[in-house]
Write a protein that holds these residues in place. Structure first.
Motif, short mmCIF file in Angstrom:
data_model
loop_
_atom_site.label_atom_id
_atom_site.label_comp_id
_atom_site.label_asym_id
_atom_site.label_seq_id
_atom_site.Cartn_x
_atom_site.Cartn_y
_atom_site.Cartn_z
N GLU A 10 50.04 71.55 34.77
CA GLU A 10 48.68 71.50 35.33
C GLU A 10 47.96 70.28 34.80
O GLU A 10 48.13 69.89 33.64
N MET A 11 47.12 69.72 35.68
CA MET A 11 46.25 68.62 35.27
C MET A 11 44.93 68.75 36.00
O MET A 11 44.87 69.35 37.08
N SER A 12 43.91 68.17 35.39
CA SER A 12 42.62 68.12 36.08
C SER A 12 42.02 66.73 35.91
O SER A 12 42.34 66.02 34.95
N VAL A 13 41.18 66.39 36.85
CA VAL A 13 40.55 65.07 36.83
C VAL A 13 39.17 65.18 37.47
O VAL A 13 38.95 66.05 38.33
N GLN A 14 38.26 64.34 37.05
CA GLN A 14 36.94 64.31 37.67
C GLN A 14 37.01 63.50 38.95
O GLN A 14 37.74 62.51 39.05
N GLU A 15 36.24 63.95 39.89
CA GLU A 15 36.12 63.23 41.16
C GLU A 15 35.83 61.75 40.89
O GLU A 15 35.06 61.41 39.98
N ALA A 16 36.50 60.88 41.66
CA ALA A 16 36.35 59.42 41.61
C ALA A 16 37.15 58.78 40.46
O ALA A 16 37.24 57.55 40.41
N LYS A 73 64.56 55.90 34.89
CA LYS A 73 64.59 57.05 35.81
C LYS A 73 63.25 57.78 35.78
O LYS A 73 63.17 59.00 35.57
N SER A 74 62.22 56.99 35.99
CA SER A 74 60.86 57.51 35.96
C SER A 74 60.16 57.16 37.26
O SER A 74 60.34 56.04 37.80
N PHE A 75 59.35 58.08 37.74
CA PHE A 75 58.70 57.88 39.06
C PHE A 75 57.34 58.57 39.01
O PHE A 75 57.17 59.69 39.48
N SER A 76 56.34 57.90 38.45
CA SER A 76 55.03 58.54 38.31
C SER A 76 54.14 58.22 39.49
O SER A 76 54.30 57.19 40.16
N LEU A 77 53.21 59.11 39.76
CA LEU A 77 52.27 58.98 40.88
C LEU A 77 50.88 58.75 40.32
O LEU A 77 50.40 59.53 39.48
N LYS A 78 50.24 57.70 40.78
CA LYS A 78 48.87 57.42 40.40
C LYS A 78 47.95 57.68 41.58
O LYS A 78 48.19 57.15 42.68
N ILE A 79 46.93 58.48 41.34
CA ILE A 79 45.92 58.75 42.37
C ILE A 79 44.62 58.10 41.89
O ILE A 79 44.08 58.46 40.84
N SER A 80 44.15 57.14 42.65
CA SER A 80 42.91 56.45 42.32
C SER A 80 41.75 57.06 43.09
O SER A 80 41.95 57.62 44.17
N ASP A 81 40.55 56.95 42.52
CA ASP A 81 39.36 57.44 43.21
C ASP A 81 39.59 58.88 43.72
O ASP A 81 39.46 59.16 44.92
N SER A 82 39.94 59.76 42.81
CA SER A 82 40.31 61.13 43.19
C SER A 82 39.23 61.80 44.02
O SER A 82 38.02 61.65 43.75
N GLN A 83 39.67 62.55 45.01
CA GLN A 83 38.76 63.27 45.88
C GLN A 83 39.04 64.77 45.79
O GLN A 83 40.15 65.18 45.44
N THR A 110 53.29 69.94 39.73
CA THR A 110 52.11 69.79 38.88
C THR A 110 50.91 70.24 39.69
O THR A 110 50.68 69.73 40.79
N LYS A 111 50.18 71.18 39.15
CA LYS A 111 48.97 71.66 39.83
C LYS A 111 47.81 70.77 39.43
O LYS A 111 47.40 70.75 38.27
N LEU A 112 47.29 70.02 40.40
CA LEU A 112 46.19 69.10 40.14
C LEU A 112 44.89 69.69 40.66
O LEU A 112 44.82 70.12 41.81
N THR A 113 43.89 69.71 39.81
CA THR A 113 42.56 70.14 40.21
C THR A 113 41.60 68.97 40.06
O THR A 113 41.52 68.36 38.98
N VAL A 114 40.89 68.65 41.13
CA VAL A 114 39.87 67.61 41.08
C VAL A 114 38.52 68.30 40.99
O VAL A 114 38.15 69.08 41.87
N ASN A 115 37.81 68.01 39.93
CA ASN A 115 36.53 68.66 39.66
C ASN A 115 35.36 67.80 40.14
O ASN A 115 35.37 66.59 39.97
N PRO A 116 34.36 68.45 40.74
CA PRO A 116 33.20 67.68 41.22
C PRO A 116 32.34 67.17 40.07
O PRO A 116 32.43 67.66 38.95
#
Lengths: 116, 115
Positions: A10-16, A73-83, A110-116
């Motif tokens: 699990e991960m969480s991130v703030q919006e934007a 053997k790594s493949f990470s995903l980057k999400i910018s400006d999270s919505q 991975t469960k991602l939660t974007v928080n307002p």
């Protein structure tokens, strides 16, 4: 046998803000494909981004980009400006394409939660 | 936009009963798949189907499981005698259209509950 490991349940991130989801895999193959799929709650999995192993350039799709390190053997995903709509399960997946079969091997997600 | 559709969305059955899960893949696709996801676990490959025959199957896909493409549009998964451990979300997928990027297109899944 091919395996895919996602070490962050699990991960969480703030919006934007920006977040990076990690994925490692194990294979003896040289030609393969890597994917990130997104599964919103109660919805089907949809493709976020794909990377061919023979390409050195990292794939980019709008706010989504990958850091593909073939030797590691790594493949990470980057999400910018999270919505808020990015809230979902994210699955890393590996594929070898052989005639008549395109089997995907998934990580646990991975469960991602974007928080307002 | 074309999509993969699955029915039923949820099925509850008694142990030992036969279950058929149905899928309508995207019409010009050539490869068809079933995956399953037991609650809280990873998505697992069950079987792939190409040119009217199974091209690959996993250890999970034992004699209790079968797949069929009876009429050129539907793609079904049959579980002959369900067990408690068959309770899972079953996803159908298809790929291999005119431009084959390797992307699998998934349905929304059929939740099977075995009591």
């Amino acid at each position: 046998a091919q395996t895919v490991t996602q070490s962050q349940p699990e991960m969480s991130v703030q919006e934007a803000e920006t977040v990076t989801l990690s994925c490692t895999y194990d294979t003896s193959e040289n030609n393969y494909y890597l994917f990130w799929y997104k599964q919103p709650p109660s919805r089907q999995m949809i493709l976020v981004i794909r990377q061919e192993a023979y390409k050195q350039q990292n794939a980019t799709e709008n706010r989504f980009s990958v850091n593909f390190q073939k030797a590691a053997k790594s493949f990470s995903l980057k999400i910018s400006d999270s919505q808020l709509g990015d809230t979902a399960m994210y699955f890393c997946a590996f594929m070898i394409r052989r005639g008549g079969s395109e089997k995907l091997v998934f990580g646990k997600g991975t469960k991602l939660t974007v928080n307002p | 936009e074309p999509e993969v559709t699955q029915t039923p969305s949820h099925q509850v059955t008694q142990m030992g009963q036969e279950v058929i899960l149905r899928c309508v893949p995207i019409s010009n696709h050539l490869y068809f798949y079933w995956y399953r996801q037991i609650l809280g676990q990873k998505v697992e490959f069950l079987v792939s189907f190409y040119n009217n025959e199974i091209s690959e199957k996993s250890e999970i896909f034992d004699d209790q499981f079968s797949v069929e493409r009876p009429d050129g549009s539907n793609f079904t998964l049959k579980i002959r005698s369900t067990k408690l451990e068959d309770s899972a979300m079953y996803f159908c997928a298809s790929s291999g259209g005119i431009i084959n990027t390797g992307e699998l297109f998934f349905g929304e899944g059929s939740r099977l509950t075995v009591l």
